[in-house]
Every structure is written in C-alpha cells, then in structure tokens.
Design an enzyme around this catalytic site. Structure first.
Site, PDB file in Angstrom:
ATOM      1  N   ASP A   1      43.978  29.412  16.723  1.00  0.00           N
ATOM      2  CA  ASP A   1      45.424  29.462  16.906  1.00  0.00           C
ATOM      3  C   ASP A   1      46.153  29.750  15.603  1.00  0.00           C
ATOM      4  O   ASP A   1      47.267  30.280  15.617  1.00  0.00           O
ATOM      5  CB  ASP A   1      45.924  28.132  17.475  1.00  0.00           C
ATOM      6  CG  ASP A   1      45.639  27.983  18.959  1.00  0.00           C
ATOM      7  OD1 ASP A   1      45.387  29.001  19.616  1.00  0.00           O
ATOM      8  OD2 ASP A   1      45.675  26.841  19.455  1.00  0.00           O
TER       9      ASP A   1
ATOM     10  N   GLU B   1      40.484  32.237  28.718  1.00  0.00           N
ATOM     11  CA  GLU B   1      41.234  32.696  27.545  1.00  0.00           C
ATOM     12  C   GLU B   1      40.496  32.269  26.270  1.00  0.00           C
ATOM     13  O   GLU B   1      40.256  33.071  25.377  1.00  0.00           O
ATOM     14  CB  GLU B   1      42.641  32.092  27.576  1.00  0.00           C
ATOM     15  CG  GLU B   1      43.492  32.461  26.370  1.00  0.00           C
ATOM     16  CD  GLU B   1      44.792  31.682  26.331  1.00  0.00           C
ATOM     17  OE1 GLU B   1      45.695  32.093  25.573  1.00  0.00           O
ATOM     18  OE2 GLU B   1      44.926  30.662  27.044  1.00  0.00           O
ATOM     19  N   HIS B   2      40.160  30.989  26.194  1.00  0.00           N
ATOM     20  CA  HIS B   2      39.389  30.450  25.074  1.00  0.00           C
ATOM     21  C   HIS B   2      38.108  29.829  25.635  1.00  0.00           C
ATOM     22  O   HIS B   2      38.192  28.973  26.516  1.00  0.00           O
ATOM     23  CB  HIS B   2      40.150  29.352  24.334  1.00  0.00           C
ATOM     24  CG  HIS B   2      41.551  29.710  23.933  1.00  0.00           C
ATOM     25  ND1 HIS B   2      42.657  29.349  24.695  1.00  0.00           N
ATOM     26  CD2 HIS B   2      42.022  30.375  22.862  1.00  0.00           C
ATOM     27  CE1 HIS B   2      43.753  29.781  24.095  1.00  0.00           C
ATOM     28  NE2 HIS B   2      43.394  30.411  22.986  1.00  0.00           N
TER      29      HIS B   2
ATOM     30  N   HIS C   1      49.888  21.955  25.320  1.00  0.00           N
ATOM     31  CA  HIS C   1      50.777  23.119  25.365  1.00  0.00           C
ATOM     32  C   HIS C   1      51.765  23.041  26.527  1.00  0.00           C
ATOM     33  O   HIS C   1      52.934  23.385  26.393  1.00  0.00           O
ATOM     34  CB  HIS C   1      49.961  24.408  25.521  1.00  0.00           C
ATOM     35  CG  HIS C   1      49.508  25.005  24.238  1.00  0.00           C
ATOM     36  ND1 HIS C   1      50.355  25.618  23.355  1.00  0.00           N
ATOM     37  CD2 HIS C   1      48.272  25.097  23.683  1.00  0.00           C
ATOM     38  CE1 HIS C   1      49.676  26.070  22.316  1.00  0.00           C
ATOM     39  NE2 HIS C   1      48.404  25.756  22.493  1.00  0.00           N
TER      40      HIS C   1
ATOM     41  N   HIS D   1      44.850  79.269  36.378  1.00  0.00           N
ATOM     42  CA  HIS D   1      44.201  78.630  35.231  1.00  0.00           C
ATOM     43  C   HIS D   1      43.194  79.601  34.603  1.00  0.00           C
ATOM     44  O   HIS D   1      43.134  79.753  33.379  1.00  0.00           O
ATOM     45  CB  HIS D   1      43.470  77.351  35.653  1.00  0.00           C
ATOM     46  CG  HIS D   1      44.366  76.167  35.867  1.00  0.00           C
ATOM     47  ND1 HIS D   1      45.407  76.162  36.758  1.00  0.00           N
ATOM     48  CD2 HIS D   1      44.356  74.927  35.287  1.00  0.00           C
ATOM     49  CE1 HIS D   1      46.005  74.978  36.727  1.00  0.00           C
ATOM     50  NE2 HIS D   1      45.389  74.208  35.833  1.00  0.00           N
TER      51      HIS D   1
ATOM     52  N   GLN E   1      44.524  21.789  24.027  1.00  0.00           N
ATOM     53  CA  GLN E   1      45.139  22.842  24.837  1.00  0.00           C
ATOM     54  C   GLN E   1      46.058  22.265  25.902  1.00  0.00           C
ATOM     55  O   GLN E   1      47.066  22.867  26.251  1.00  0.00           O
ATOM     56  CB  GLN E   1      44.058  23.707  25.482  1.00  0.00           C
ATOM     57  CG  GLN E   1      43.308  24.587  24.514  1.00  0.00           C
ATOM     58  CD  GLN E   1      44.216  25.483  23.694  1.00  0.00           C
ATOM     59  OE1 GLN E   1      44.380  25.278  22.499  1.00  0.00           O
ATOM     60  NE2 GLN E   1      44.808  26.465  24.326  1.00  0.00           N
TER      61      GLN E   1
END
Length: 441
Positions: free
Chosen positions: A373, A339-340, A273, A432, A270
C-alpha cells in the site's frame, strides 16, 4: 467474528468454483443500483460546468470551495506544514515507486517482414489524464503517488488530480494530499469529489463566463466509492478508464507453517478500509483456521476502527475456508482472483508459480499487503471483484498506447501485391486490391 466454511470433500476445481458462486465469499456490490442517482449528476456537470460542481460540493461535502482549482499557494503551504516524518515517508514511497515503474517501460521494436518492408511498434503516452484520489473514511496521499508516478514515467505531460473538498480545511482537499501532489510536481488539483469529479474529467468544465476551467481528459484512473465506480462506467467510451474499483479484498493462502497472529493482523488491516472490505483465509489446516479466528477476535477488539472491522469480517464477503490440501487452496485462490493475495506456506515460491489470477502477490511473513500500500514500490491500485482474472493493476502501459508505423517501399509492396489482391477479392472488397495495383500502373 469470521465464519469458518469447511470445503473439505468438495470439488474445488475451476469449473465447479465458476459454476457455484456460493462456495466463494463475495461482496454483493451492484453498481447498476446507483445509476439513477449518478446520471443526473453527470448531466448537470456536462451542462452547467463549474456552478454545478460547486453546488454538488456544498450538497455532498458540506462546503463550497472558494474556487474549483486549488491555488498554488495553498499547495505550497500544505507542503511547508507537512510533518517532516510524513514527508520522508512520502519521498521514500515516490522513489521506490518510480524505480519499479520505470522498469515497466516497454521497448519499441522495428521488424522487417521482408525486403524493403518495415513495421515499427512504438509506445506513445496519452496527452492528458485525470487522477481521482478518494477522501472519504481515510486520507489517501498514497493514492496520489500510485496514480501519478506511472503516468509520469509513461511520459504523460498533462496531469490533473481531483479530490473531495474538506470543510475542515477551508474547502480544499486534505493538506497531505495537496502536499503529495506538490512533491510530485503536479500543480493542477481540483476540489471535486464523487461522480461529479468523474464528469468534470470526462466532459471538461466551464465557468460562468464560459472559460474552460478544467479541460477534459483522455483517461481517468483512481479508486473511489460506488458512485465513482458507477460514474466511470457511464463515461467509458467518452474517455478511457482504468477499472471499476470495488471494495478492497485480501485473501491469505496459508498452511500450518503460517503464524496465526500475522495472518489475523493482515486480515484486519484490510477490513479497516471499509465495512464492505473482503478478508478471506484459505488453508488446508483446520488448526490454523480456528487459531486465526481466535486471533482476529482478540486483535479486532483493540484496533482503532473496531466497528468497521467487525462489520467487514462478519459480512458475507469474508470467511475462513478450510480445504483438503494445498492444491485445493491454489485452485480456490485462482478462482477467486483476489486484489491482494498473501502466500504464507512452507514453499512460497513454488506456490506463487502456480498462481495465475491475482492483482498482486505478497510472499512470506515479511511482505504484508500494507507494505504494498505504501513503500514496496509496487502499485496498490489493483483489480477487485475477481477482475484480476482478466485485468492488471495500474502500471505504466495503462497510460500509453501501442502504435504501429508501416513503411513499405515499391519492392516490398510488390512482393505481396498479388496476395493483397486475392484476399481483397475474397472478402468482396475489390477497391482494396485496386489501391495496390494503382501503384504499379
């Protein structure tokens, strides 16, 4: 490289972690800092359309495409020239994603709250969506798959993809991205990147003759850099957005049974990235923590993007956290909302049952994040920055709207007419109640 933070003896309950942000490593990304740069770009795209998009492509991407929309022949050619092994991998990814996402389709329901009364809950796909695919430090055909498949499964009829033009490829997006779109049956692809692509989707874009070159969309999805995230926030309300995606994150929750070399490999995967990517290990085992740090040092020295990995792993967003026990590790994971989240423990299923906040959870030694992924079938467009505590990863329902269809007959309305009258009067809205009474003379 990775810093060890000893949290043993520190209260790590949810309240403490929420109140003391310093306990958990986080990237310090603030998208408001880029608003002054993004707003003029969006204004230019809204007012000038295609000419503005072309100018921005030349300015930011170093190339002026021949046209905004990628021609069909360029997409077909990219597919013909695609490496057969890459094509096979993409087709596997597409097939598995389609199978997993098809299982997410919600069912309609019809409820009868009383006699002569019916309410139908139905799901309706959006008419048109814009899918953004980044093109910065890497090529992301996988993001084409992750954006397109759930939208297609949801039933969206009009799909448009935007990806930055590449000087190396004659001003078109990377050919592997074009091929992935072609394999998925998407023929509307635009050579536009960054905040300007978000503006194009939100406002539409007309050419110099006043013709609509790209119609506006209802919903924008897909990850991107800080400028893309800022632009998505700015246009939210004009269109819907999936999320403001920040730098990618991995947290590994592991005990003494975890193989240190695999934990290190996954943290590095990771980190490659982005310099701002977050890589965090939380464990009750100091021995594992120190061995992982050594393994990271060793493996990072031989990986392709060594400098990028080092920048990520030495940043304030990455760390190794040593806690008292597995209960504390679970509390940290839920407070972090990764996230992961990878779980490598003596009882992964039991730990997973206790995880409430994570974008996606990967269990065991053979479920690395990189599987998700590409070929797990799950979606890799996931909430970052702790947003997993209140939002989900991209899925089929993101491209659908829940609608209720109400159908009462005279008897059904009559049975609740007096209740409507009372509630309307209580709220000071007598008309109403009058609207109901009018139906009974």
């Amino acid at each position: 490289m990775l810093t060890l933070k000893d949290l043993r003896g520190t209260a790590v309950d949810a309240l403490t972690l929420a109140q003391d942000a310093e306990l958990l490593p986080r990237a310090g990304t603030d998208i408001t800092a880029t608003a002054d740069k993004v707003t003029p770009i969006l204004d230019e795209v809204r007012s000038r359309g295609v000419p503005a998009l072309m100018d921005f492509a030349e300015r930011f991407d170093g190339v002026r495409p021949e046209s905004l929309r990628v021609p069909a022949e360029a997409m077909a050619q990219a597919t013909e020239r695609l490496d057969p092994q890459i094509r096979e991998a993409l087709e596997t990814s597409i097939a598995r994603a389609r199978e997993v996402h098809t299982a997410q389709l919600p069912a309609a329901s019809v409820i009868a709250p009383g006699p002569d009364a019916k309410v139908t809950n139905r799901w309706v796909p959006m008419a048109r969506v814009g899918l953004y695919v980044p093109g910065g430090q890497a090529v992301y055909p996988s993001s084409v798959v992750m954006n397109v498949v759930p939208a297609q499964v949801a039933g969206v009829q009009s799909l448009a993809i935007a990806s930055p033009p590449q000087n190396e490829f004659g001003g078109w997006p990377h050919p592997t991205i074009l091929a992935a779109a072609h394999l998925l049956g998407v023929d509307e692809v635009y050579a536009a990147g960054g905040a300007q692509a978000v503006g194009m989707f939100a406002y539409g874009a007309r050419d110099e003759a006043g013709e609509l070159a790209c119609p506006p969309v209802s919903f924008i999805t897909g990850p991107g850099n800080i400028f893309v995230a800022t632009a998505k926030r700015a246009v939210q309300g004009v269109v819907g957005i999936d999320a403001e995606a920040g730098p990618t994150e991995i947290m590994v929750l592991a005990d003494e049974t975890a193989p240190a070399n695999l934990v290190a490999a996954d943290l590095i995967s990771q980190a490659e990235h982005d310099e701002l990517a977050a890589a965090v290990l939380v464990t009750p085992s100091e021995e594992l923590a120190r061995t992982v740090i050594d393994q990271v040092q060793h493996q990072a020295a031989t990986t392709k993007h060594t400098e990028r990995v080092r920048a990520s792993l030495t940043g304030s967003q990455s760390a190794v956290l040593v806690v008292d026990d597995l209960d504390a590790a679970v509390a940290v994971a839920n407070a972090y909302g990764a996230e992961h989240l990878e779980v490598m423990t003596g009882d992964d299923d039991a730990v997973a049952e206790r995880i409430t906040d994570a974008g996606a959870i990967f269990l065991g030694h053979y479920s690395p994040v990189s599987l998700g992924d590409y070929c797990a079938g799950s979606n890799h467009i996931l909430p970052t920055g702790g947003a997993a505590r209140y939002s989900s990863g991209l899925n089929v329902t993101a491209f659908m709207r829940s609608q209720q269809v109400v159908q009462y007959g005279r008897e059904g309305l009559g049975l609740v007419s007096s209740q409507v009258r009372r509630l309307a009067d209580e709220e000071g809205l007598p008309a109403h109640g009058d609207a109901v009474d009018a139906r009974f003379g």
